[in-house]
Scaffold this motif. Structure first.
Motif, PDB file in Angstrom:
ATOM      1  N   GLN A 406       0.725  -1.228   0.025  1.00 48.21           N
ATOM      2  CA  GLN A 406       0.132  -0.043  -0.068  1.00 48.21           C
ATOM      3  C   GLN A 406       0.985   1.231   0.037  1.00 48.21           C
ATOM      4  O   GLN A 406       0.601   2.158  -0.825  1.00 48.21           O
ATOM      5  CB  GLN A 406      -1.051  -0.056   1.178  1.00 48.21           C
ATOM      6  CG  GLN A 406      -1.746   1.139   1.395  1.00 48.21           C
ATOM      7  CD  GLN A 406      -2.535   1.140   2.413  1.00 48.21           C
ATOM      8  OE1 GLN A 406      -2.859   0.180   3.340  1.00 48.21           O
ATOM      9  NE2 GLN A 406      -3.349   2.567   2.940  1.00 48.21           N
ATOM     10  N   ARG A 407       1.870   1.276   0.656  1.00 49.24           N
ATOM     11  CA  ARG A 407       2.710   2.396   0.903  1.00 49.24           C
ATOM     12  C   ARG A 407       3.499   2.615  -0.619  1.00 49.24           C
ATOM     13  O   ARG A 407       3.714   3.678  -0.873  1.00 49.24           O
ATOM     14  CB  ARG A 407       3.761   2.392   1.941  1.00 49.24           C
ATOM     15  CG  ARG A 407       3.155   2.482   3.365  1.00 49.24           C
ATOM     16  CD  ARG A 407       4.083   2.599   4.533  1.00 49.24           C
ATOM     17  NE  ARG A 407       4.644   1.432   4.758  1.00 49.24           N
ATOM     18  CZ  ARG A 407       6.134   1.261   4.869  1.00 49.24           C
ATOM     19  NH1 ARG A 407       6.781   2.205   4.159  1.00 49.24           N
ATOM     20  NH2 ARG A 407       6.836   0.173   4.978  1.00 49.24           N
ATOM     21  N   ALA A 408       3.886   1.735  -1.155  1.00 48.26           N
ATOM     22  CA  ALA A 408       4.718   1.843  -2.383  1.00 48.26           C
ATOM     23  C   ALA A 408       3.576   2.191  -3.263  1.00 48.26           C
ATOM     24  O   ALA A 408       3.975   3.227  -4.338  1.00 48.26           O
ATOM     25  CB  ALA A 408       5.014   0.296  -2.852  1.00 48.26           C
ATOM     26  N   ALA A 409       2.333   1.840  -3.462  1.00 45.41           N
ATOM     27  CA  ALA A 409       1.411   2.484  -4.297  1.00 45.41           C
ATOM     28  C   ALA A 409       0.972   3.743  -4.144  1.00 45.41           C
ATOM     29  O   ALA A 409       0.947   4.649  -4.986  1.00 45.41           O
ATOM     30  CB  ALA A 409      -0.014   1.506  -4.227  1.00 45.41           C
ATOM     31  N   GLU A 410       0.943   4.170  -2.772  1.00 42.92           N
ATOM     32  CA  GLU A 410       0.892   5.539  -2.710  1.00 42.92           C
ATOM     33  C   GLU A 410       1.907   6.187  -2.935  1.00 42.92           C
ATOM     34  O   GLU A 410       1.826   7.642  -3.274  1.00 42.92           O
ATOM     35  CB  GLU A 410       0.566   5.665  -1.082  1.00 42.92           C
ATOM     36  CG  GLU A 410      -0.756   4.905  -0.374  1.00 42.92           C
ATOM     37  CD  GLU A 410      -1.047   5.002   0.963  1.00 42.92           C
ATOM     38  OE1 GLU A 410      -0.061   5.401   1.749  1.00 42.92           O
ATOM     39  OE2 GLU A 410      -1.891   4.711   1.285  1.00 42.92           O
ATOM     40  N   MET A 411       3.120   5.680  -2.684  1.00 45.82           N
ATOM     41  CA  MET A 411       4.488   6.736  -3.142  1.00 45.82           C
ATOM     42  C   MET A 411       4.412   6.995  -4.464  1.00 45.82           C
ATOM     43  O   MET A 411       4.915   7.918  -5.114  1.00 45.82           O
ATOM     44  CB  MET A 411       5.489   5.694  -2.686  1.00 45.82           C
ATOM     45  CG  MET A 411       7.105   6.468  -2.932  1.00 45.82           C
ATOM     46  SD  MET A 411       7.661   5.873  -4.606  1.00 45.82           S
ATOM     47  CE  MET A 411       7.863   4.398  -4.392  1.00 45.82           C
ATOM     48  N   VAL A 412       4.277   5.887  -5.377  1.00 46.48           N
ATOM     49  CA  VAL A 412       3.972   6.046  -6.827  1.00 46.48           C
ATOM     50  C   VAL A 412       3.085   7.151  -7.381  1.00 46.48           C
ATOM     51  O   VAL A 412       3.630   8.078  -8.174  1.00 46.48           O
ATOM     52  CB  VAL A 412       3.773   4.903  -7.612  1.00 46.48           C
ATOM     53  CG1 VAL A 412       3.799   4.980  -9.057  1.00 46.48           C
ATOM     54  CG2 VAL A 412       4.915   3.941  -7.312  1.00 46.48           C
ATOM     55  N   ARG A 413       1.789   7.186  -6.721  1.00 45.15           N
ATOM     56  CA  ARG A 413       0.783   8.133  -7.067  1.00 45.15           C
ATOM     57  C   ARG A 413       1.494   9.474  -6.805  1.00 45.15           C
ATOM     58  O   ARG A 413       1.239  10.521  -7.230  1.00 45.15           O
ATOM     59  CB  ARG A 413      -0.531   7.707  -6.186  1.00 45.15           C
ATOM     60  CG  ARG A 413      -1.175   6.392  -6.900  1.00 45.15           C
ATOM     61  CD  ARG A 413      -2.436   6.369  -6.205  1.00 45.15           C
ATOM     62  NE  ARG A 413      -2.806   6.366  -5.139  1.00 45.15           N
ATOM     63  CZ  ARG A 413      -2.612   5.218  -4.519  1.00 45.15           C
ATOM     64  NH1 ARG A 413      -2.536   3.927  -5.090  1.00 45.15           N
ATOM     65  NH2 ARG A 413      -2.883   4.836  -3.009  1.00 45.15           N
ATOM     66  N   ALA A 414       1.925   9.477  -5.449  1.00 48.76           N
ATOM     67  CA  ALA A 414       2.577  11.040  -4.999  1.00 48.76           C
ATOM     68  C   ALA A 414       3.553  11.193  -6.042  1.00 48.76           C
ATOM     69  O   ALA A 414       3.550  12.648  -6.285  1.00 48.76           O
ATOM     70  CB  ALA A 414       3.016  10.879  -3.836  1.00 48.76           C
ATOM     71  N   TRP A 415       4.335  10.262  -6.575  1.00 49.69           N
ATOM     72  CA  TRP A 415       5.439  10.717  -7.762  1.00 49.69           C
ATOM     73  C   TRP A 415       4.577  11.374  -8.935  1.00 49.69           C
ATOM     74  O   TRP A 415       5.024  12.104  -9.484  1.00 49.69           O
ATOM     75  CB  TRP A 415       6.341   9.467  -7.711  1.00 49.69           C
ATOM     76  CG  TRP A 415       7.238  10.034  -8.932  1.00 49.69           C
ATOM     77  CD1 TRP A 415       8.347  10.643  -8.898  1.00 49.69           C
ATOM     78  CD2 TRP A 415       7.248   9.406 -10.301  1.00 49.69           C
ATOM     79  NE1 TRP A 415       8.846  10.787 -10.281  1.00 49.69           N
ATOM     80  CE2 TRP A 415       8.246   9.950 -10.730  1.00 49.69           C
ATOM     81  CE3 TRP A 415       6.540   8.396 -11.100  1.00 49.69           C
ATOM     82  CZ2 TRP A 415       8.803   9.553 -12.263  1.00 49.69           C
ATOM     83  CZ3 TRP A 415       6.859   8.205 -12.139  1.00 49.69           C
ATOM     84  CH2 TRP A 415       7.948   8.543 -12.729  1.00 49.69           C
ATOM     85  N   GLN A 416       3.562  10.396  -9.231  1.00 49.18           N
ATOM     86  CA  GLN A 416       3.062  10.959 -10.440  1.00 49.18           C
ATOM     87  C   GLN A 416       2.312  12.351 -10.473  1.00 49.18           C
ATOM     88  O   GLN A 416       2.397  13.238 -11.288  1.00 49.18           O
ATOM     89  CB  GLN A 416       1.827   9.797 -10.745  1.00 49.18           C
ATOM     90  CG  GLN A 416       2.387   8.575 -11.226  1.00 49.18           C
ATOM     91  CD  GLN A 416       1.570   7.432 -11.380  1.00 49.18           C
ATOM     92  OE1 GLN A 416       0.426   7.467 -10.545  1.00 49.18           O
ATOM     93  NE2 GLN A 416       1.318   6.732 -12.537  1.00 49.18           N
ATOM     94  N   ASP A 417       1.811  12.627  -9.204  1.00 52.11           N
ATOM     95  CA  ASP A 417       1.315  14.008  -8.981  1.00 52.11           C
ATOM     96  C   ASP A 417       2.243  14.972  -9.096  1.00 52.11           C
ATOM     97  O   ASP A 417       2.202  16.012  -9.516  1.00 52.11           O
ATOM     98  CB  ASP A 417       0.597  13.949  -7.710  1.00 52.11           C
ATOM     99  CG  ASP A 417      -0.722  13.101  -7.637  1.00 52.11           C
ATOM    100  OD1 ASP A 417      -1.143  12.829  -8.585  1.00 52.11           O
ATOM    101  OD2 ASP A 417      -1.214  12.852  -6.567  1.00 52.11           O
ATOM    102  N   ALA A 418       3.499  14.832  -8.511  1.00 48.70           N
ATOM    103  CA  ALA A 418       4.529  15.645  -8.680  1.00 48.70           C
ATOM    104  C   ALA A 418       5.010  15.794 -10.035  1.00 48.70           C
ATOM    105  O   ALA A 418       5.480  17.051 -10.368  1.00 48.70           O
ATOM    106  CB  ALA A 418       5.861  15.224  -7.675  1.00 48.70           C
TER     107      ALA A 418
END
Length: 545
Positions: A406-418
């Motif tokens: 879950q934390r990895a998925a959240e991390m990737v989504r945050a990167w995509q937003d960035a």
């Protein structure tokens, strides 16, 4: 330094540390603070040697319990002259032992008995057996003997060769402590032979100058006291010391110097053990750092060598570019709205959302895989050493934490937003194509992600033409909007941001190991600090001398 890590020799270092601290607290510091305090003679020896009977007989009354039940002396009894009572409060000698004035059945307290039959300037302490079957009693006996100015060792004709008491005698000889020996219960016809043998043994152990008294076997009276004549030699010697301040001072200084020498010798051992602790801690930390840094590098490589431009990500990107949705989204808002409505009615995701989801799933899977791999390697490395095994215990850390997916998925989504924010910010700083850019942020953001994934051209064979070619499409579009330099700068920033986020996530994962080290009291400079303290102490002794 408490030597918390289970390295070779750690148990011995802890034991030595306890002994040194006890010697400092119980004897050296109190005695240095008050050199003129009464001399403390501790009566010690084997089980059933008659220590308490001897003390009672010296005082001519029962001050210490005797009997056949072993161990008899559960709590030490300290007999002193009433004028010397203030010297033996809890702030001075043996500060960790509570004081009582009546017999302590539970044990563990120091019973004080004031008796004007004992001369001022000397005190007698009846200690538990050094070979007691009760561990606490043996430990307490050792502590009391270490706090003595003078050890009055009591043994019998039948047991004077026992090993355990001789271990204590050798220790006393090593630190030049003052020792006197009482050979108890000796048959009249065996006095000469037994005395000679024991005297020879004392000489062999460096205790040839220790006074040796013989108490012949006799029957105690109704009060359990030996005849005065039987203990006259011991009592006369103690009275003589009490009356001779110079002799007492000599004994005290000799024992004190020996105790200080003993502590200083042990400092080197403790310093070396402290160095070993630091080395072990550094090694454990290095193992974790190496494993998780390698995991970060592998994620960085996988996210930049074209590996991500395979499978689902490649398919969704080709769909996105090949169907013209990306280009149409840049031509007219109407076209984009039409595509959204059509995708919704047909029950399939928008191409852009499909690409984002594929990137999220693919990149998160890489991170989770490396997190699991790092956990397995870290667990394996630690279990190769006794130190690491002790820290891990029965815990299984060979897999990443359950929430890492879950934390990895959240991390990737945050990167995509960035990444999208990078594109939006870059476009906002340009006047031309502003309206067009407003309709294409998502598409250009995806293109930038694809450029990042192909940045090191790690593709081979036909993949170069397929995945690499589609990546070129995104790069050309980006260059058309922002120019070559801007695209390189944006890709570098996006790549660095991803690396930072991956590193943070894996660092959090590594705390499952490093947190086990965080509470350990292992000071990096402890060994050098101990050596410096030893030098200071030695110099202080030289100045005092």
């Amino acid at each position: 330094m408490q030597y918390p890590l289970e390295v070779t020799g750690a148990d011995e270092a802890r034991r030595v540390r306890r002994e040194v601290l006890a010697q400092l607290d119980d004897y050296i510091l109190p005695r240095l603070d008050q050199l003129d305090a009464p001399m403390l003679a501790v009566v010690g020896g084997s089980t059933g040697a008659g220590k308490s009977t001897l003390v009672n007989s010296l005082m001519r009354r029962r001050v210490s319990d005797t009997g056949v039940l072993r161990p008899t002396t559960r709590s030490p009894v300290l007999v002193h002259h009433p004028e010397d009572a203030g010297w033996f409060d809890e702030l001075r000698v043996l500060p960790d032992l509570p004081r009582v004035e009546i017999h302590d059945q539970a044990g563990g307290a120091l019973r004080l008995v004031a008796d004007d039959g004992l001369p001022a300037g000397i005190a007698i302490l009846d200690a538990p057996d050094v070979d007691s079957v009760v561990t606490e009693n043996r430990t307490l006996a050792a502590q009391l003997l270490a706090a003595a100015d003078l050890w009055l060792f009591v043994t019998t004709a039948a047991r004077y060769s026992d090993a355990v008491p001789w271990d204590f005698l050798r220790a006393a000889a090593d630190r030049h402590a003052a020792v006197a020996v009482v050979l108890d219960r000796v048959a009249a016809d065996a006095v000469s032979e037994v005395r000679s043998h024991l005297a020879a043994m004392l000489s062999e152990q460096g205790l040839g100058d220790a006074p040796l008294f013989v108490v012949e076997e006799t029957t105690p009276d109704d009060d359990g006291l030996l005849p005065e004549a039987a203990v006259a030699g011991v009592r006369g010697w103690l009275d003589g010391l009490a009356a001779d301040e110079a002799a007492r001072t000599e004994i005290v200084r000799r024992t004190l110097d020996g105790a200080v020498d003993g502590v200083l010798r042990q400092i080197d051992e403790l310093a070396a053990a402290a160095d070993q602790q630091v080395e072990a801690l550094t090694g454990l930390q290095a193992d974790i750092a190496h494993v998780y840094e390698a995991a970060c590098r592998r994620v960085d490589e996988a996210a930049a060598d074209g590996s991500m431009l395979r499978g689902e990500v490649l398919a969704r990107w080709q769909d996105f570019v090949g169907t013209g949705d990306f280009l149409r989204s840049l031509e007219a808002r109407v076209g984009r709205v039409r595509d959204k409505v059509t995708a919704f009615l047909r029950g399939r995701p928008q191409p852009a959302a499909a690409v984002e989801e594929a990137i999220e799933n693919g990149l998160a899977a890489v991170v989770v895989e490396e997190a699991n791999r790092a956990a397995e390697q870290a667990d394996s490395r630690w279990r190769e050493t006794s130190t690491g095994r002790a820290l891990l215990g029965e815990d299984d850390l060979t897999r990443a934490a359950p929430e890492v997916s879950q934390r990895a998925a959240e991390m990737v989504r945050a990167w995509q937003d960035a990444v999208l924010e990078l594109v939006r910010t870059e476009g906002a700083n340009r006047r031309f194509n502003a309206r067009l850019l407003s309709f294409g942020v998502n598409g250009l953001g995806l293109a930038l992600m694809i450029v990042v994934f192909a940045s090191t051209a790690g593709l081979t064979g036909a993949e170069v033409g397929v995945a690499g070619g589609t990546a070129v499409v995104g790069q050309r579009l980006l260059e058309a909007f922002f120019g070559d330099d801007a695209v390189r700068r944006l890709a570098a920033r996006a790549r660095a941001d991803l690396s930072t986020r991956v590193s943070a996530l894996l660092e959090t994962e590594s705390t499952r190991f490093t947190d086990r080290l965080g509470g350990l009291q292992v000071e990096a400079a402890a060994g050098d600090g101990l050596r410096a303290l030893k030098i200071d102490a030695e110099q202080a002794r030289e100045r005092a001398t």
